[in-house]
Design an enzyme around this catalytic site. Structure first.
Site, short mmCIF file in Angstrom:
data_model
loop_
_atom_site.label_atom_id
_atom_site.label_comp_id
_atom_site.label_asym_id
_atom_site.label_seq_id
_atom_site.Cartn_x
_atom_site.Cartn_y
_atom_site.Cartn_z
N GLN A 92 0.84 -1.19 0.00
CA GLN A 92 0.00 0.00 0.00
C GLN A 92 0.88 1.23 0.00
O GLN A 92 1.67 1.44 0.92
CB GLN A 92 -0.92 0.03 1.22
CG GLN A 92 -1.81 1.27 1.27
CD GLN A 92 -2.60 1.40 2.55
OE1 GLN A 92 -2.86 0.41 3.23
NE2 GLN A 92 -2.98 2.63 2.90
N CYS A 98 -6.46 1.87 2.61
CA CYS A 98 -6.44 0.51 3.16
C CYS A 98 -7.76 -0.23 2.93
O CYS A 98 -7.77 -1.45 2.77
CB CYS A 98 -6.08 0.52 4.64
SG CYS A 98 -7.17 1.53 5.67
N HIS A 171 -7.15 1.11 10.48
CA HIS A 171 -6.55 0.38 9.37
C HIS A 171 -7.31 -0.90 9.07
O HIS A 171 -7.74 -1.61 9.98
CB HIS A 171 -5.09 0.06 9.70
CG HIS A 171 -4.33 -0.54 8.56
ND1 HIS A 171 -4.17 0.09 7.35
CD2 HIS A 171 -3.70 -1.74 8.45
CE1 HIS A 171 -3.46 -0.68 6.55
NE2 HIS A 171 -3.18 -1.80 7.18
N ASP A 186 -1.75 -7.28 4.50
CA ASP A 186 -1.68 -5.89 4.95
C ASP A 186 -0.58 -5.21 4.16
O ASP A 186 0.60 -5.53 4.33
CB ASP A 186 -1.39 -5.84 6.45
CG ASP A 186 -1.25 -4.43 6.99
OD1 ASP A 186 -1.27 -3.47 6.19
OD2 ASP A 186 -1.13 -4.27 8.22
#
Length: 235
Positions: A92, A98, A171, A186
């Site tokens: 990311q 996110c 997040h 993630d």
């Protein structure tokens, strides 16, 4: 979702609301099959989890970023297998993206029936073929069509739209079953995180112990949502 990211994120989007209706509309525009939908998960007792339709293709978790939640770890490195080639992962590099990254990770690692053919997800997979996680992030960061779709979705929902320059310490992460393993995806972390083998209980129930680690680390914070990508009973 930027405060402790190791990546420099010069581009910033408005955050996506943790709202299944918003996420469904956004994901359908990208190619999510009408046979699947995002659902709120209201608790972790078996009888509550059983209300979530089956099968469950992915689990998204929104949690507060704190030193304690940042310290949650997966399996010890020596016990973690190599990342499967089938697992799709991207870093990311856009601040507040996110939610969109969570949806992309969910769709790209779900069974083929979860997404339709000839859509944004299929195009993204083709454009990212053979690229590593950083190069995939660059494709996403510079995708004007995705940014337009994200901005449109981020202004929907029930919450007041925040200032784009506000510091958002929440997040999204995604949990997916890839080759019989429970993987946390993630884009702020160095790579996918392995949390052990999945079981006959199914992805949602297998994710609960890991989600509880985040909840315990969050120390009672109310800023916590769990959303399952699962069968759509209204289809």
């Amino acid at each position: 979702c930027t405060s402790t990211s190791p990546h420099n994120m010069p581009k910033k989007w408005l955050p996506l609301e943790a709202n299944p209706d918003v996420m469904n509309a956004f994901a359908r525009a990208l190619g999510l099959s009408p046979s699947y939908a995002f659902h709120d998960v209201y608790g972790f007792d078996d009888d509550v989890l059983d209300f979530v339709p089956k099968p469950c293709a992915a689990v998204l978790v929104l949690y507060p970023i704190t030193p304690a939640t940042e310290a949650v770890r997966g399996a010890i490195d020596g016990d973690a297998p190599d990342v499967p080639r089938e697992l799709w992962y991207a870093k990311q590099t856009v601040s507040n993206a996110c939610g969109t990254m969570g949806i992309i990770h969910a769709a790209m690692n779900a069974p083929a029936t979860v997404v339709e053919e000839d859509n944004y997800f299929a195009s993204l997979r083709a454009r990212c073929e053979g690229l590593d996680a950083d190069a995939r992030a660059n494709v996403i960061e510079n995708d004007d069509a995705l940014e337009v779709a994200h901005v449109g979705a981020s202004t929907e929902g029930q919450s007041e739209v925040p200032d784009i320059n506000a510091n958002i310490d929440l997040h999204f992460v995604t949990f997916a079953d890839v080759n019989g393993g429970l993987w946390e995806l993630d884009g702020r972390k160095p790579g996918p995180v392995y949390h052990g083998p999945t079981s006959d209980a199914g992805l949602l129930k297998d994710s609960v112990p890991v989600i509880r680690k985040y909840m315990d680390a969050a120390d009672g914070s109310i800023h916590f949502n769990v959303i399952a990508l699962a069968a759509n009973l209204d289809a």
